[in-house]
Motif scaffolding. Structure first.
Motif, mmCIF file in Angstrom:
data_model
loop_
_atom_site.group_PDB
_atom_site.id
_atom_site.type_symbol
_atom_site.label_atom_id
_atom_site.label_comp_id
_atom_site.label_asym_id
_atom_site.label_seq_id
_atom_site.Cartn_x
_atom_site.Cartn_y
_atom_site.Cartn_z
ATOM 1 N N GLU A 15 0.823 -1.216 0.000
ATOM 2 C CA GLU A 15 0.000 0.000 0.000
ATOM 3 C C GLU A 15 0.856 1.264 0.000
ATOM 4 N N LEU A 16 1.922 1.268 -0.786
ATOM 5 C CA LEU A 16 2.706 2.493 -0.948
ATOM 6 C C LEU A 16 2.038 3.364 -1.995
ATOM 7 N N ILE A 17 2.284 4.662 -1.926
ATOM 8 C CA ILE A 17 1.712 5.572 -2.916
ATOM 9 C C ILE A 17 2.674 5.647 -4.102
ATOM 10 N N ASP A 18 2.143 5.279 -5.295
ATOM 11 C CA ASP A 18 2.992 5.065 -6.468
ATOM 12 C C ASP A 18 3.781 6.286 -6.915
ATOM 13 N N ASN A 19 3.159 7.463 -6.809
ATOM 14 C CA ASN A 19 3.862 8.642 -7.331
ATOM 15 C C ASN A 19 4.631 9.408 -6.255
ATOM 16 N N LEU A 20 4.891 8.752 -5.137
ATOM 17 C CA LEU A 20 5.795 9.319 -4.130
ATOM 18 C C LEU A 20 7.018 8.419 -4.027
ATOM 19 N N THR A 21 8.179 9.022 -3.751
ATOM 20 C CA THR A 21 9.390 8.216 -3.559
ATOM 21 C C THR A 21 9.286 7.459 -2.231
ATOM 22 N N GLY A 22 10.242 6.550 -2.029
ATOM 23 C CA GLY A 22 10.309 5.826 -0.767
ATOM 24 C C GLY A 22 10.364 6.783 0.405
ATOM 25 N N ARG A 23 11.257 7.760 0.319
ATOM 26 C CA ARG A 23 11.393 8.737 1.397
ATOM 27 C C ARG A 23 10.069 9.465 1.656
ATOM 28 N N GLU A 24 9.409 9.905 0.565
ATOM 29 C CA GLU A 24 8.152 10.643 0.729
ATOM 30 C C GLU A 24 7.055 9.760 1.322
ATOM 31 N N ASN A 25 7.026 8.488 0.910
ATOM 32 C CA ASN A 25 6.068 7.560 1.495
ATOM 33 C C ASN A 25 6.286 7.418 3.002
#
Ligand code: ADP
Ligand code: ADP
Length: 234
Positions: free
Chosen positions: A95-105
């Protein structure tokens, strides 16, 4: 100290006369620093239990107390604070947000709750190094392996230092090597950072990292297993 206390929790789905008993009187306690596993086959009530704790669904009866407060009586800001700060959710499918980077997630919960930049970057670098995801922080989820995605999701669940991590089949979408890596990291965070974890799974390899396992069937706990040294031989 008891973090989470559940008393005679029941949940029925459907209308009267045509009801499914998903939870049929669950009583359990999770102590601070515990890594508790809940095992049961598909349909035994595991997701329903987690969803009740996460306040996603309303129980039919019974109590759920987080650090002494009945959570289903919380409203407004207090409910938002419970969901955002006391609970870290780790899902089977990341359930990560696709258009955010790992750091932003990972930082998303921090920015939603106004945690200072200095404090959040300190916590981020420590978690990232522990979870071995430092080199994927600037990548997008589509550029990460399944194992990396789940470790990024674990960092996001942990970043607010929640009272409890709810993990729902966290190894379900991982191959056995990545599943083992994830479980070792979760067990390590439990051991070293005193993270309190409640994990539901039907993966007995994953459950073998827990110090205590409750077995549920038809919405009831029917067996409890305690081990002094979780199995780290695999
Ligand atoms: P899992 O075993 O991974 O929990 P399930 O197939 O049991 O997967 O459930 C997946 C989702 O579908 C859950 O969110 C659950 O609430 C919902 N669900 C399960 N059974 C039913 C049902 N009989 N009717 C409606 N929704 C259901
Ligand atoms: P598990 O996570 O262990 O697979 P669930 O909590 O998803 O179990 O389901 C427990 C029981 O409740 C199952 O019989 C399932 O079909 C039923 N159930 C789950 N969600 C729903 C729903 N939204 N509506 C109706 N029945 C449901």
């Amino acid at each position: 100290e008891t973090v989470l206390e559940i008393e005679d929790l029941k949940k029925y789905y459907g209308r009267q006369g045509n009801q499914t008993k998903a939870l049929d009187g669950i009583t359990l306690q999770v102590m601070e620093g515990e890594f508790l596993g809940i095992m049961g086959s598909s349909g035994s009530g595991k997701s329903t239990l987690l969803n009740c704790i996460a306040t996603v669904i309303e129980p039919s009866s019974g109590k759920i107390m987080m650090k002494g407060t009945e959570i289903h009586s919380l409203k407004g800001k207090k409910l938002a604070a419970y969901r955002g700060r006391e609970i870290g959710y780790l899902f089977q499918n990341f359930e990560l947000i696709d258009n955010l980077t790992g750091r932003e997630n990972i930082m998303l919960p921090m920015s939603l709750h106004n945690v200072s930049d200095k404090e959040s970057s300190k916590r981020l670098s420590r978690l990232a190094s522990y979870l071995e995801i430092t080199d994927v922080l600037d990548k997008f989820p589509s550029q990460m392996s399944g194992g990396q995605k789940q470790r990024v999701a674990a960092a996001r669940a942990l970043i607010m230092d929640p009272g409890i991590i709810l993990a729902d089949e966290p190894t379900g979408a991982l191959d056995s090597r990545n599943a083992k890596t994830l479980m070792k990291k979760l067990a390590g965070l439990n051991q070293d950072e005193n993270a309190t974890i409640l994990m539901v799974t039907h993966d007995s390899n994953a459950a073998s990292y827990c110090k205590r396992i409750l077995f549920i069937q038809d919405g009831r706990i029917f067996h409890e297993l305690r081990r002094d040294t979780p199995d780290e031989t695999q």
